[in-house]
Scaffold this active site. Structure first.
Site, PDB file in Angstrom:
ATOM      1  N   GLU A  72       0.826  -1.215   0.000  1.00 37.38           N
ATOM      2  CA  GLU A  72       0.000   0.000   0.000  1.00 37.38           C
ATOM      3  C   GLU A  72       0.859   1.263   0.000  1.00 37.38           C
ATOM      4  O   GLU A  72       0.569   2.221  -0.724  1.00 37.38           O
ATOM      5  CB  GLU A  72      -0.939  -0.004   1.211  1.00 37.38           C
ATOM      6  N   SER A  73       1.919   1.287   0.813  1.00 43.10           N
ATOM      7  CA  SER A  73       2.780   2.478   0.815  1.00 43.10           C
ATOM      8  C   SER A  73       3.539   2.595  -0.506  1.00 43.10           C
ATOM      9  O   SER A  73       3.814   3.706  -0.963  1.00 43.10           O
ATOM     10  CB  SER A  73       3.748   2.467   2.001  1.00 43.10           C
ATOM     11  N   ARG A 120       7.070 -11.047  10.327  1.00 43.33           N
ATOM     12  CA  ARG A 120       5.990 -10.083  10.524  1.00 43.33           C
ATOM     13  C   ARG A 120       4.890 -10.588  11.458  1.00 43.33           C
ATOM     14  O   ARG A 120       3.985  -9.838  11.801  1.00 43.33           O
ATOM     15  CB  ARG A 120       5.377  -9.721   9.162  1.00 43.33           C
ATOM     16  N   ASN A 169      -3.291  -9.235  -4.410  1.00 49.33           N
ATOM     17  CA  ASN A 169      -1.905  -9.328  -3.938  1.00 49.33           C
ATOM     18  C   ASN A 169      -1.726 -10.523  -2.995  1.00 49.33           C
ATOM     19  O   ASN A 169      -1.282 -10.372  -1.851  1.00 49.33           O
ATOM     20  CB  ASN A 169      -1.523  -8.016  -3.237  1.00 49.33           C
ATOM     21  N   GLY A 208       1.714 -11.336 -16.045  1.00 51.06           N
ATOM     22  CA  GLY A 208       3.169 -11.309 -16.029  1.00 51.06           C
ATOM     23  C   GLY A 208       3.745 -10.249 -16.940  1.00 51.06           C
ATOM     24  O   GLY A 208       3.264  -9.128 -17.001  1.00 51.06           O
ATOM     25  N   GLU A 223       3.713 -10.355 -20.184  1.00 56.15           N
ATOM     26  CA  GLU A 223       3.176 -10.483 -21.538  1.00 56.15           C
ATOM     27  C   GLU A 223       2.198  -9.359 -21.895  1.00 56.15           C
ATOM     28  O   GLU A 223       2.389  -8.638 -22.871  1.00 56.15           O
ATOM     29  CB  GLU A 223       2.481 -11.831 -21.709  1.00 56.15           C
ATOM     30  N   GLY A 245       7.657  -5.426  -6.402  1.00 60.06           N
ATOM     31  CA  GLY A 245       7.168  -4.050  -6.393  1.00 60.06           C
ATOM     32  C   GLY A 245       6.602  -3.594  -7.726  1.00 60.06           C
ATOM     33  O   GLY A 245       5.977  -2.540  -7.810  1.00 60.06           O
ATOM     34  N   GLY A 282       4.114  -4.836  -9.448  1.00 66.85           N
ATOM     35  CA  GLY A 282       2.655  -4.803  -9.416  1.00 66.85           C
ATOM     36  C   GLY A 282       2.113  -3.577  -8.711  1.00 66.85           C
ATOM     37  O   GLY A 282       1.068  -3.034  -9.090  1.00 66.85           O
ATOM     38  N   ASP A 283       2.832  -3.114  -7.690  1.00 68.11           N
ATOM     39  CA  ASP A 283       2.405  -1.910  -6.971  1.00 68.11           C
ATOM     40  C   ASP A 283       2.591  -0.677  -7.851  1.00 68.11           C
ATOM     41  O   ASP A 283       1.752   0.228  -7.856  1.00 68.11           O
ATOM     42  CB  ASP A 283       3.206  -1.750  -5.677  1.00 68.11           C
TER      43      ASP A 283
END
Length: 325
Positions: free
Chosen positions: A37-38, A107, A167, A231, A233, A260, A262-263
């Site tokens: 999110e950040s 985490r 995600n 991906g 493509e 990262g 995808g973000d």
């Protein structure tokens, strides 16, 4: 004045191995940070938008480091709370050999997992243009899930567009189990206006790899826009009662760090929506952002400015552009 995009979720300190090989042989690490999110909030800030990130961090030096760094990237961190009851989460990035990166998370029981509905600033959500959520937060804890559904409720009541990127993180599903996690994800997706899964995630969620079939299932639940990443493509896009198609990905000669991307892509799509571009144009822009991210190390270091995206697109294709139908 409210932020363009409000988001919330866990960000952790990243310790990246300074040499290749198993972590047991690594003596030096580079300290970075990352959180879905950040990362999106920073990506949007670099593209010229007002973004706000809410979270909980430990009342420790790592928590202070995260607030300092994310604020320094232009994101509003005024609603991030320091929590004395648990530490800031960590993760390690291991470079086994070229092209083989592995990530180890520390985490469990982190400060962010104690985030709850009372930690939300409802006024900020209500005054935003977009609320962006990911499935990672939904799997952190029951209190985080409750916060997500509360945030969606506030956004919906105030005409704020709800964006959802599943995600998926299978390592976080222990508490719910795979079927429980699938149901939570589908429930959140059904309440969103924009859903942006990867094709593998969408297949896991809906049992089919047919992109139009997935989109129609989401449209039936009230979703308005669907973007499915495949991906390196292409990316599929579809709007309820409107256009659909495929945008080819940009070719990158050397992938430095795929984590990262995808973000960055999500930030590009949201940027396009904020600028009232067509979904096709927004996804094309987002594909360029994602390509630039994988050309740099770290989760946020490669997030580009608007000028860098424009120059990259012009360098790659001039003004031709194109959509695969």
């Amino acid at each position: 004045m409210g932020a363009d995009v409000v988001t919330f979720g866990e960000t952790m300190v990243l310790l990246e191995a300074g040499t290749s090989g198993p972590l047991r042989y690594v003596d030096t690490f580079t300290k970075r940070f990352g959180g879905a999110e950040s990362n999106v909030a920073i990506g949007l800030a670099k593209l010229g938008h007002q973004s706000l990130w809410m979270s909980k961090v430990g009342q420790d030096e790592f928590g202070e480091f995260l607030i300092q760094k994310i604020r320094g990237e232009g994101v509003n961190t005024d609603y991030v709370k320091s929590y004395s009851g648990a530490p800031t989460g960590l993760y390690f990035k291991e470079m086994r050999r070229p092209g083989d990166q592995r990530v180890a998370y520390y985490r469990s029981g982190s400060a962010a997992s104690f985030f709850n509905a009372d930690d939300l600033d409802e006024t900020q959500i209500a005054s935003a243009k977009i609320l962006h959520l990911t499935g990672i937060t939904a799997l952190l804890s029951e209190s985080c899930r409750q916060a997500m559904f509360k945030a969606i409720e506030v956004a919906k009541a105030n005409g704020v567009l709800v964006s959802f990127d599943p995600n998926l993180r299978f390592t976080l599903m222990g508490q719910l189990g795979e079927e429980g996690a699938r149901q939570v994800m589908r429930d959140i997706a059904s309440k969103a206006d924009l859903v942006m899964p990867g094709l593998d995630e969408a297949e896991w969620l809906y049992g089919t790899s047919d992109e139009m079939e997935i989109a129609n299932l989401l449209f039936e639940s009230g979703v308005k826009k669907v973007v499915i990443k495949n991906g390196g493509e292409y990316s599929f896009f579809a709007e309820a009662g409107g256009d659909s198609g495929r945008i080819p990905s940009f070719e990158i000669k050397q992938i430095v760090d795929a984590i990262g991307a995808g973000d960055g892509f999500a930030a590009g799509v949201l940027s396009g929506i904020l600028e009232e571009k067509s979904l096709e144009q927004a996804v094309h822009f987002a594909a360029a952002v994602g390509a630039l991210v994988i050309s740099s190390p770290g989760d946020v270091e490669g997030l580009p400015t608007r000028m860098e995206v424009v120059e990259f697109i012009e360098q790659k294709e001039g003004n031709s552009g194109g959509v695969l139908r």
